[in-house]
Design a protein around this motif. Structure first.
Motif, PDB file in Angstrom:
ATOM      1  N   GLU A  33      -6.436  -3.536 -11.870  1.00  0.00           N
ATOM      2  CA  GLU A  33      -6.741  -4.816 -11.145  1.00  0.00           C
ATOM      3  C   GLU A  33      -5.418  -4.613 -11.612  1.00  0.00           C
ATOM      4  N   TYR A  34      -4.627  -5.149 -12.277  1.00  0.00           N
ATOM      5  CA  TYR A  34      -2.864  -4.771 -12.887  1.00  0.00           C
ATOM      6  C   TYR A  34      -2.237  -3.762 -11.772  1.00  0.00           C
ATOM      7  N   GLU A  35      -2.244  -3.322 -11.322  1.00  0.00           N
ATOM      8  CA  GLU A  35      -1.894  -2.687 -10.766  1.00  0.00           C
ATOM      9  C   GLU A  35      -1.968  -3.129  -9.405  1.00  0.00           C
TER      10      GLU A  35
ATOM     11  N   SER B  74      -0.063  -6.205  -8.487  1.00  0.00           N
ATOM     12  CA  SER B  74       1.257  -6.480  -8.465  1.00  0.00           C
ATOM     13  C   SER B  74       1.975  -5.451  -7.549  1.00  0.00           C
ATOM     14  N   GLY B  75       1.167  -4.953  -7.070  1.00  0.00           N
ATOM     15  CA  GLY B  75       2.336  -4.250  -5.811  1.00  0.00           C
ATOM     16  C   GLY B  75       2.204  -2.722  -6.141  1.00  0.00           C
ATOM     17  N   VAL B  76       2.189  -2.234  -7.018  1.00  0.00           N
ATOM     18  CA  VAL B  76       3.330  -1.117  -8.042  1.00  0.00           C
ATOM     19  C   VAL B  76       2.230   0.291  -7.329  1.00  0.00           C
TER      20      VAL B  76
ATOM     21  N   LEU C  69      -0.406   0.472 -16.247  1.00  0.00           N
ATOM     22  CA  LEU C  69      -0.252  -0.634 -17.127  1.00  0.00           C
ATOM     23  C   LEU C  69      -0.415  -2.486 -16.328  1.00  0.00           C
ATOM     24  N   THR C  70      -1.157  -2.741 -17.416  1.00  0.00           N
ATOM     25  CA  THR C  70      -1.716  -4.376 -17.435  1.00  0.00           C
ATOM     26  C   THR C  70      -0.954  -5.552 -17.387  1.00  0.00           C
ATOM     27  N   ARG C  71       0.568  -4.997 -17.304  1.00  0.00           N
ATOM     28  CA  ARG C  71       1.106  -7.285 -17.125  1.00  0.00           C
ATOM     29  C   ARG C  71       2.715  -6.766 -16.652  1.00  0.00           C
ATOM     30  N   ASP C  72       3.300  -8.377 -16.841  1.00  0.00           N
ATOM     31  CA  ASP C  72       4.858  -8.109 -16.399  1.00  0.00           C
ATOM     32  C   ASP C  72       5.190  -7.062 -17.594  1.00  0.00           C
ATOM     33  N   GLY C  73       6.688  -6.825 -17.572  1.00  0.00           N
ATOM     34  CA  GLY C  73       7.420  -6.587 -18.277  1.00  0.00           C
ATOM     35  C   GLY C  73       7.342  -4.822 -18.522  1.00  0.00           C
ATOM     36  N   GLN C  74       6.502  -4.389 -18.848  1.00  0.00           N
ATOM     37  CA  GLN C  74       6.018  -3.203 -18.725  1.00  0.00           C
ATOM     38  C   GLN C  74       6.535  -1.912 -18.820  1.00  0.00           C
ATOM     39  N   LEU C  75       7.083  -2.089 -16.887  1.00  0.00           N
ATOM     40  CA  LEU C  75       6.956  -1.227 -16.292  1.00  0.00           C
ATOM     41  C   LEU C  75       8.797  -1.334 -16.795  1.00  0.00           C
TER      42      LEU C  75
ATOM     43  N   PHE D 133      10.568   5.101  -1.170  1.00  0.00           N
ATOM     44  CA  PHE D 133       9.042   4.974  -0.179  1.00  0.00           C
ATOM     45  C   PHE D 133       8.978   3.190   0.346  1.00  0.00           C
ATOM     46  N   ASP D 134      11.074   3.270   0.827  1.00  0.00           N
ATOM     47  CA  ASP D 134      10.628   1.361   1.364  1.00  0.00           C
ATOM     48  C   ASP D 134       9.828   0.481   0.965  1.00  0.00           C
ATOM     49  N   ILE D 135       9.545   0.032  -0.224  1.00  0.00           N
ATOM     50  CA  ILE D 135       8.310  -0.384  -0.573  1.00  0.00           C
ATOM     51  C   ILE D 135       8.629  -1.288  -0.928  1.00  0.00           C
ATOM     52  N   SER D 136       7.906  -3.222  -1.125  1.00  0.00           N
ATOM     53  CA  SER D 136       8.238  -4.495  -2.147  1.00  0.00           C
ATOM     54  C   SER D 136       7.736  -4.707  -3.583  1.00  0.00           C
ATOM     55  N   PHE D 137       7.723  -4.266  -4.021  1.00  0.00           N
ATOM     56  CA  PHE D 137       6.288  -4.450  -5.156  1.00  0.00           C
ATOM     57  C   PHE D 137       6.455  -6.359  -5.277  1.00  0.00           C
ATOM     58  N   GLU D 138       7.466  -6.794  -4.859  1.00  0.00           N
ATOM     59  CA  GLU D 138       7.123  -8.414  -5.719  1.00  0.00           C
ATOM     60  C   GLU D 138       6.393  -8.548  -4.115  1.00  0.00           C
ATOM     61  N   LYS D 139       7.035  -8.019  -2.948  1.00  0.00           N
ATOM     62  CA  LYS D 139       6.238  -8.533  -1.294  1.00  0.00           C
ATOM     63  C   LYS D 139       4.703  -8.316  -1.412  1.00  0.00           C
TER      64      LYS D 139
END
Length: 234
Positions: free
Chosen positions: A109-111, A114-116, A164-170, A182-188
């Motif tokens: 779910e988080y992966e 979060s876009g990653v 990954l399961t939450r922000d701040g881990q990666l 790969f020309d991608i924005s995880f935040e977008k």
């Protein structure tokens, strides 16, 4: 890190070997490999050490609508190293697993949200059609080759991996490297995937190692005596 810069020992491929490979590639059937239809890029960390994080390129095939099986490489290049495997199952199949089995599986779910986790080179709108399913699934992953520590060959025991399961881990540098290549924005993508939802009943508390570290260990055992084995094997 695009790919581990580890030099694999051995002589360069000889012409004769290349000729044989060409012949076998034409004549033999590669039916299981030909079922691979999907390339997912994500990050894994060692279940006993979250500080060790690796880029993981999954090449996956559906066995059916509820089970996928993936070969994992350290990059998407032709000389990539096969470092592991992952099995991906539906939440229904996960819930049917024995309780002692569930901690070996991680949630996605988080992966996804979060876009990653993404599918390189595929239009983002097309990616989301399948990721709406992946976001609900669970995966079981083993890595055999510890390229992150510079091993030139797959040494030691397999390692169980987690996601990954939450922000701040990666690690930021890993994220930025992949985003740039790969020309991608995880935040977008996080914003674009906000509508997605994970497993209907939430992430099971026993998943993701049940919140604890996991490590495989080797131990000696006594083999049972048997007269059925030829003496050459005993």
């Amino acid at each position: 890190m695009a790919s581990s810069h580890v030099e694999v020992p051995g002589e360069a491929t000889e012409t004769g070997t290349a000729v044989v490979e060409t012949a076998t590639g034409i004549i033999q059937s590669f039916a299981p490999i030909n079922q691979i239809h999907q390339h997912l890029c994500a990050f894994h960390f060692y279940a006993d050490d979250m500080t060790r994080q690796v880029e993981a390129h999954h090449y996956c095939a559906h066995l059916n609508e509820e089970v996928r099986q993936c070969l994992i490489f350290d990059s998407s290049k032709a000389d990539a190293k096969l470092i592991g495997v992952e099995y991906i199952i539906s939440p229904m199949l996960f819930l049917a697993l024995p309780e002692e089995e569930k901690p070996l599986w991680h949630s996605h779910e988080y992966e996804v949200k979060s876009g990653v986790l993404f599918m390189p080179d595929l239009p983002l709108s097309v990616q989301r059609m399948d990721l709406e399913k992946v976001v609900k699934t669970y995966g079981k992953t083993f890595h055999f080759w510890q390229v992150d520590r510079g091993d030139a060959l797959p040494l030691g025991l397999p390692s169980i991996m987690m996601a990954l399961t939450r922000d701040g881990q990666l690690y930021d540098h890993l994220a930025k490297d992949v985003e740039n290549r790969f020309d991608i924005s995880f935040e977008k993508e996080r914003e674009n995937r906000a509508y997605m939802s994970g497993p209907e009943h939430g992430i099971h508390p026993l998943a993701n190692g049940a919140g604890k570290g996991l490590k495989l260990e080797l131990r000696d055992i006594d083999l049972p005596q048997s007269n059925s084995f030829p003496r050459i094997f005993v």
